[in-house]
Write a protein that holds these residues in place. Structure first.
Motif, PDB file in Angstrom:
ATOM      1  N   LEU A 158       0.825  -1.209   0.000  1.00  0.00           N
ATOM      2  CA  LEU A 158       0.000   0.000   0.000  1.00  0.00           C
ATOM      3  C   LEU A 158       0.863   1.264   0.000  1.00  0.00           C
ATOM      4  O   LEU A 158       0.480   2.277  -0.604  1.00  0.00           O
ATOM      5  CB  LEU A 158      -0.952  -0.010   1.204  1.00  0.00           C
ATOM      6  CG  LEU A 158      -2.026  -1.100   1.173  1.00  0.00           C
ATOM      7  CD1 LEU A 158      -2.733  -1.197   2.519  1.00  0.00           C
ATOM      8  CD2 LEU A 158      -3.019  -0.855   0.050  1.00  0.00           C
ATOM      9  N   THR A 159       2.032   1.195   0.627  1.00  0.00           N
ATOM     10  CA  THR A 159       2.960   2.326   0.613  1.00  0.00           C
ATOM     11  C   THR A 159       3.491   2.536  -0.805  1.00  0.00           C
ATOM     12  O   THR A 159       3.552   3.672  -1.285  1.00  0.00           O
ATOM     13  CB  THR A 159       4.130   2.087   1.597  1.00  0.00           C
ATOM     14  OG1 THR A 159       3.586   1.917   2.906  1.00  0.00           O
ATOM     15  CG2 THR A 159       5.105   3.252   1.604  1.00  0.00           C
ATOM     16  N   ALA A 160       3.856   1.439  -1.466  1.00  0.00           N
ATOM     17  CA  ALA A 160       4.356   1.536  -2.845  1.00  0.00           C
ATOM     18  C   ALA A 160       3.296   2.114  -3.778  1.00  0.00           C
ATOM     19  O   ALA A 160       3.631   2.803  -4.749  1.00  0.00           O
ATOM     20  CB  ALA A 160       4.806   0.160  -3.333  1.00  0.00           C
ATOM     21  N   LEU A 161       2.022   1.863  -3.476  1.00  0.00           N
ATOM     22  CA  LEU A 161       0.924   2.412  -4.289  1.00  0.00           C
ATOM     23  C   LEU A 161       0.621   3.863  -3.938  1.00  0.00           C
ATOM     24  O   LEU A 161      -0.184   4.513  -4.616  1.00  0.00           O
ATOM     25  CB  LEU A 161      -0.349   1.575  -4.093  1.00  0.00           C
ATOM     26  CG  LEU A 161      -0.313   0.132  -4.571  1.00  0.00           C
ATOM     27  CD1 LEU A 161      -1.606  -0.583  -4.216  1.00  0.00           C
ATOM     28  CD2 LEU A 161      -0.067   0.077  -6.080  1.00  0.00           C
ATOM     29  N   GLY A 162       1.226   4.353  -2.863  1.00  0.00           N
ATOM     30  CA  GLY A 162       0.978   5.728  -2.442  1.00  0.00           C
ATOM     31  C   GLY A 162      -0.296   5.902  -1.631  1.00  0.00           C
ATOM     32  O   GLY A 162      -0.769   7.022  -1.441  1.00  0.00           O
ATOM     33  N   LEU A 163      -0.861   4.794  -1.134  1.00  0.00           N
ATOM     34  CA  LEU A 163      -2.126   4.858  -0.402  1.00  0.00           C
ATOM     35  C   LEU A 163      -1.929   5.032   1.101  1.00  0.00           C
ATOM     36  O   LEU A 163      -2.827   5.518   1.792  1.00  0.00           O
ATOM     37  CB  LEU A 163      -2.972   3.618  -0.687  1.00  0.00           C
ATOM     38  CG  LEU A 163      -3.315   3.394  -2.160  1.00  0.00           C
ATOM     39  CD1 LEU A 163      -4.130   2.117  -2.330  1.00  0.00           C
ATOM     40  CD2 LEU A 163      -4.050   4.585  -2.747  1.00  0.00           C
ATOM     41  N   VAL A 164      -0.782   4.606   1.602  1.00  0.00           N
ATOM     42  CA  VAL A 164      -0.455   4.815   3.016  1.00  0.00           C
ATOM     43  C   VAL A 164       0.967   5.357   3.101  1.00  0.00           C
ATOM     44  O   VAL A 164       1.742   5.259   2.147  1.00  0.00           O
ATOM     45  CB  VAL A 164      -0.597   3.527   3.872  1.00  0.00           C
ATOM     46  CG1 VAL A 164      -2.005   2.974   3.803  1.00  0.00           C
ATOM     47  CG2 VAL A 164       0.421   2.483   3.495  1.00  0.00           C
ATOM     48  N   GLU A 165       1.276   5.914   4.268  1.00  0.00           N
ATOM     49  CA  GLU A 165       2.608   6.453   4.489  1.00  0.00           C
ATOM     50  C   GLU A 165       2.985   6.237   5.944  1.00  0.00           C
ATOM     51  O   GLU A 165       2.120   6.064   6.799  1.00  0.00           O
ATOM     52  CB  GLU A 165       2.653   7.941   4.136  1.00  0.00           C
ATOM     53  CG  GLU A 165       1.639   8.770   4.898  1.00  0.00           C
ATOM     54  CD  GLU A 165       1.407  10.154   4.310  1.00  0.00           C
ATOM     55  OE1 GLU A 165       1.923  10.439   3.210  1.00  0.00           O
ATOM     56  OE2 GLU A 165       0.705  10.953   4.953  1.00  0.00           O
ATOM     57  N   LYS A 166       4.276   6.195   6.194  1.00  0.00           N
ATOM     58  CA  LYS A 166       4.771   6.070   7.563  1.00  0.00           C
ATOM     59  C   LYS A 166       4.882   7.477   8.147  1.00  0.00           C
ATOM     60  O   LYS A 166       5.365   8.389   7.482  1.00  0.00           O
ATOM     61  CB  LYS A 166       6.131   5.385   7.587  1.00  0.00           C
ATOM     62  CG  LYS A 166       6.147   3.997   6.955  1.00  0.00           C
ATOM     63  CD  LYS A 166       5.667   2.941   7.918  1.00  0.00           C
ATOM     64  CE  LYS A 166       5.662   1.563   7.317  1.00  0.00           C
ATOM     65  NZ  LYS A 166       6.883   0.818   7.503  1.00  0.00           N
ATOM     66  N   VAL A 167       4.430   7.600   9.396  1.00  0.00           N
ATOM     67  CA  VAL A 167       4.514   8.880  10.096  1.00  0.00           C
ATOM     68  C   VAL A 167       5.092   8.625  11.484  1.00  0.00           C
ATOM     69  O   VAL A 167       4.931   7.535  12.035  1.00  0.00           O
ATOM     70  CB  VAL A 167       3.132   9.576  10.198  1.00  0.00           C
ATOM     71  CG1 VAL A 167       2.583   9.910   8.813  1.00  0.00           C
ATOM     72  CG2 VAL A 167       2.138   8.724  10.964  1.00  0.00           C
ATOM     73  N   PRO A 168       5.751   9.615  12.061  1.00  0.00           N
ATOM     74  CA  PRO A 168       6.316   9.423  13.405  1.00  0.00           C
ATOM     75  C   PRO A 168       5.197   9.220  14.436  1.00  0.00           C
ATOM     76  O   PRO A 168       4.137   9.830  14.339  1.00  0.00           O
ATOM     77  CB  PRO A 168       7.063  10.729  13.688  1.00  0.00           C
ATOM     78  CG  PRO A 168       7.111  11.480  12.411  1.00  0.00           C
ATOM     79  CD  PRO A 168       6.068  10.925  11.512  1.00  0.00           C
ATOM     80  N   ASP A 169       5.471   8.366  15.391  1.00  0.00           N
ATOM     81  CA  ASP A 169       4.534   8.144  16.502  1.00  0.00           C
ATOM     82  C   ASP A 169       4.728   9.292  17.491  1.00  0.00           C
ATOM     83  O   ASP A 169       5.818   9.445  18.045  1.00  0.00           O
ATOM     84  CB  ASP A 169       4.829   6.800  17.171  1.00  0.00           C
ATOM     85  CG  ASP A 169       3.848   6.454  18.272  1.00  0.00           C
ATOM     86  OD1 ASP A 169       3.187   7.371  18.809  1.00  0.00           O
ATOM     87  OD2 ASP A 169       3.751   5.267  18.619  1.00  0.00           O
ATOM     88  N   PRO A 170       3.700  10.119  17.715  1.00  0.00           N
ATOM     89  CA  PRO A 170       3.875  11.255  18.623  1.00  0.00           C
ATOM     90  C   PRO A 170       4.152  10.835  20.066  1.00  0.00           C
ATOM     91  O   PRO A 170       4.720  11.607  20.838  1.00  0.00           O
ATOM     92  CB  PRO A 170       2.543  12.005  18.518  1.00  0.00           C
ATOM     93  CG  PRO A 170       1.573  11.056  17.928  1.00  0.00           C
ATOM     94  CD  PRO A 170       2.364  10.038  17.161  1.00  0.00           C
TER      95      PRO A 170
ATOM     96  N   ARG B  68      10.776   7.174  18.395  1.00  0.00           N
ATOM     97  CA  ARG B  68      11.546   6.127  17.709  1.00  0.00           C
ATOM     98  C   ARG B  68      10.658   5.243  16.840  1.00  0.00           C
ATOM     99  O   ARG B  68      11.136   4.577  15.941  1.00  0.00           O
ATOM    100  CB  ARG B  68      12.274   5.255  18.730  1.00  0.00           C
ATOM    101  CG  ARG B  68      13.272   6.022  19.591  1.00  0.00           C
ATOM    102  CD  ARG B  68      13.697   5.212  20.779  1.00  0.00           C
ATOM    103  NE  ARG B  68      12.529   4.980  21.631  1.00  0.00           N
ATOM    104  CZ  ARG B  68      12.398   4.010  22.524  1.00  0.00           C
ATOM    105  NH1 ARG B  68      13.370   3.150  22.688  1.00  0.00           N
ATOM    106  NH2 ARG B  68      11.309   3.887  23.245  1.00  0.00           N
ATOM    107  N   ALA B  69       9.367   5.221  17.123  1.00  0.00           N
ATOM    108  CA  ALA B  69       8.435   4.327  16.420  1.00  0.00           C
ATOM    109  C   ALA B  69       7.734   5.072  15.285  1.00  0.00           C
ATOM    110  O   ALA B  69       7.691   6.302  15.251  1.00  0.00           O
ATOM    111  CB  ALA B  69       7.409   3.780  17.402  1.00  0.00           C
ATOM    112  N   GLN B  70       7.189   4.271  14.382  1.00  0.00           N
ATOM    113  CA  GLN B  70       6.423   4.837  13.277  1.00  0.00           C
ATOM    114  C   GLN B  70       5.012   4.276  13.283  1.00  0.00           C
ATOM    115  O   GLN B  70       4.776   3.139  13.703  1.00  0.00           O
ATOM    116  CB  GLN B  70       7.082   4.506  11.936  1.00  0.00           C
ATOM    117  CG  GLN B  70       8.365   5.253  11.685  1.00  0.00           C
ATOM    118  CD  GLN B  70       8.846   5.037  10.268  1.00  0.00           C
ATOM    119  OE1 GLN B  70       8.739   3.949   9.722  1.00  0.00           O
ATOM    120  NE2 GLN B  70       9.381   6.091   9.669  1.00  0.00           N
TER     121      GLN B  70
END
Length: 147
Positions: free
Chosen positions: A72-84, A88-90
């Protein structure tokens, strides 16, 4: 209850076969998006989440969800974001394109079910939803107790 449980087992298996058979007619909104990806997108509908949390919600294993997220990331449908909460986590979040695809998917599915259940009363649909949700909750609770 034993006879009813046996009948329910047969009906559930029949329902699963019917759902599998109708997959080809189910709404598609993206050529590279498989029905197995829908649950991941839906899990992210309201807020970003960790892969492990998505896996738990979908009663899946983290490695499967991780592969789905990569696709899904490769398709541009999801993205990794920093865990507030933990820098250190995403977390995994829907992208703008992911939100648009999910909105279209939900709208097309709803239209499909409206057509599919056009001869059902609103009361019948509500009763079915109630029992289907109750059944799924029971199965999910049992799954958590017997992994």
């Amino acid at each position: 209850m034993s006879a009813s449980a046996g009948q329910l087992s047969v009906s559930v298996i029949r329902m699963l076969r019917m759902l599998h058979a109708t997959r080809a007619r189910a709404p598609r909104v993206h050529p590279a998006l498989e029905p197995s990806h829908h649950a991941v997108l839906l899990a992210l509908r309201d807020a970003p989440a960790r892969v492990g949390d998505i896996a738990e919600r979908n009663i899946s294993d983290a490695s499967t969800v991780s592969r789905q997220v990569s696709h899904l990331t490769a398709l541009g449908l999801v993205e990794k974001v920093p865990d507030p909460q933990d820098g250190r986590a995403q977390l995994v979040a829907l992208s703008d394109q992911g939100h648009a695809v999910l909105d279209e998917l939900v709208a097309r599915r709803e239209a499909w079910f409206v057509e599919l259940l056009s001869d059902w009363s609103d009361e019948d649909v509500a009763t079915f939803i109630h029992y289907l949700d109750r059944f799924c909750d029971t199965v999910a609770a049992d799954e958590r107790h017997h992994p």
